[in-house]
Design an enzyme around this catalytic site. Sequence first.
Site, short mmCIF file in Angstrom:
data_model
loop_
_atom_site.label_atom_id
_atom_site.label_comp_id
_atom_site.label_asym_id
_atom_site.label_seq_id
_atom_site.Cartn_x
_atom_site.Cartn_y
_atom_site.Cartn_z
N ARG A 55 30.36 -17.35 18.49
CA ARG A 55 30.27 -16.71 17.17
C ARG A 55 28.86 -16.19 16.92
O ARG A 55 28.67 -15.08 16.42
CB ARG A 55 30.67 -17.71 16.08
N GLN A 86 29.83 -17.78 1.15
CA GLN A 86 30.41 -18.82 2.00
C GLN A 86 30.15 -18.48 3.47
O GLN A 86 30.41 -19.30 4.34
CB GLN A 86 31.92 -18.91 1.74
N HIS A 106 27.79 -22.68 2.59
CA HIS A 106 28.40 -23.35 3.76
C HIS A 106 27.43 -23.43 4.93
O HIS A 106 27.84 -23.66 6.08
CB HIS A 106 29.69 -22.64 4.18
N CYS A 114 19.98 -31.97 13.57
CA CYS A 114 20.30 -33.25 14.20
C CYS A 114 21.51 -33.88 13.51
O CYS A 114 21.65 -33.81 12.29
CB CYS A 114 19.10 -34.20 14.11
N CYS A 117 19.30 -37.55 12.23
CA CYS A 117 18.12 -37.52 11.33
C CYS A 117 17.99 -36.16 10.65
O CYS A 117 18.86 -35.30 10.79
CB CYS A 117 16.85 -37.85 12.13
N THR A 188 37.11 -13.00 -0.26
CA THR A 188 37.42 -14.41 -0.06
C THR A 188 38.82 -14.74 -0.55
O THR A 188 39.28 -14.17 -1.54
CB THR A 188 36.39 -15.33 -0.76
N PRO A 213 41.52 -6.47 -0.55
CA PRO A 213 42.78 -5.73 -0.37
C PRO A 213 44.00 -6.57 -0.74
O PRO A 213 45.07 -6.03 -0.99
CB PRO A 213 42.77 -5.38 1.12
N ALA A 230 35.68 -4.00 1.05
CA ALA A 230 34.41 -4.19 0.34
C ALA A 230 33.40 -3.08 0.65
O ALA A 230 32.68 -2.63 -0.25
CB ALA A 230 33.82 -5.55 0.71
N1 APR Z 1 36.98 -6.21 2.28
C1 APR Z 1 37.26 -7.14 1.33
N2 APR Z 1 38.05 -8.23 1.54
C2 APR Z 1 38.59 -8.35 2.78
C3 APR Z 1 38.36 -7.41 3.83
C4 APR Z 1 37.51 -6.29 3.52
N3 APR Z 1 37.22 -5.38 4.44
N4 APR Z 1 39.03 -7.81 4.93
C5 APR Z 1 39.66 -8.97 4.59
N5 APR Z 1 39.40 -9.29 3.31
C6 APR Z 1 39.84 -10.46 2.54
C7 APR Z 1 41.18 -11.02 2.98
O1 APR Z 1 42.24 -10.38 2.27
C8 APR Z 1 41.04 -12.48 2.58
O2 APR Z 1 41.45 -12.65 1.22
O3 APR Z 1 38.91 -11.47 2.81
C9 APR Z 1 39.52 -12.74 2.67
C10 APR Z 1 39.08 -13.61 3.82
O4 APR Z 1 39.51 -14.89 3.54
P1 APR Z 1 39.21 -16.12 4.54
O5 APR Z 1 39.44 -15.70 5.91
O6 APR Z 1 39.96 -17.27 3.99
O7 APR Z 1 37.64 -16.35 4.40
P2 APR Z 1 36.84 -17.13 3.26
O8 APR Z 1 37.51 -17.01 1.95
O9 APR Z 1 35.44 -16.72 3.36
O10 APR Z 1 36.98 -18.66 3.79
C11 APR Z 1 36.30 -19.63 3.06
O11 APR Z 1 36.86 -21.31 4.68
O12 APR Z 1 37.23 -21.55 6.87
C12 APR Z 1 36.36 -21.88 5.89
O13 APR Z 1 34.06 -22.33 5.89
C13 APR Z 1 34.98 -21.32 6.14
O14 APR Z 1 33.52 -20.13 4.63
C14 APR Z 1 34.84 -20.22 5.08
C15 APR Z 1 35.78 -20.69 4.01
#
Ligand code: APR
Length: 249
Positions: A55, A86, A106, A114, A117, A188, A213, A230
Amino acid sequence: MRILILTGAGVSAESGIATFRGKDGYWRNLDPAKLATPEAFARDPKLVWDWYRGRRQRIRNAQPNAAHAAIAKLAQHANEFLLVTQNVDDLHARSGPPKEKMVQIHGDIFVTKCSRCESERRDDPPSHDYGAAGEKEPEGDIPRCPKCDALMRPGVVWFGEQLPWNEVTRVENYLNREPCEIVIVAGTTATFGYIIDWALQASRGGELIEVNPEETPLSCFATQMVREPAAIALPRIVDELIAGRSSKL
Ligand code: APR
């Protein structure tokens, strides 16, 4: 204007970084219990490190997109501004919002800390510039703590772990001062309760703009739902805000 922005993996999607739960998201094909928990690390630290190194490399090869740039631009213009992401990638940071206006709730994938520690370091650029040399970080290499010789782990928050206290305090101090006129939640699934709580607390009496979306648990609270990627929507929204036209974005 007083502004809060909450972002997730969707904001980095247009930079080629996979989301977690979206189409081709990491958790569609991989088991988080095997890769993103303290138990997984205890069980197989090599497997976990190899995944995080992959990653890191993909993030190094990626560039911030127009969404990251728009958010950084708004940070420059807004009187009071806080970005809570996040995302553990450094694409927000690379696009330049001042450190004091950004919280990586996050953690940071380029931090190596570590598992016992307090010692930690930042591995980017890594001690050896693999990217420039077209190489990959050596697989299987599990770093040990220079202080206590315990295994070192990626500096991210894993499932079942507490959020970093000092970062939570920064968010809550900002939110407790007064509500925000504008809250933008972008990219998100709002999977975690604290993301929903912070968005609702901050947007009391103000605008809650969702950029995604797809529908999320926050959609029903949003004053505006922008069902666009976005990197398309945020530059327009930010220019409208800076131009003072926040009514219909
Ligand atoms: N623009 C805007 N939104 C988008 C785009 C885009 N180009 N592409 C995808 N998305 C949206 C999806 O529709 C979805 O709702 O982004 C979101 C991604 O969601 P997740 O994959 O669940 O990611 P996130 O919400 O950041 O996850 C939260 O979960 O797995 C853990 O720690 C990890 O920080 C992460 C947390």
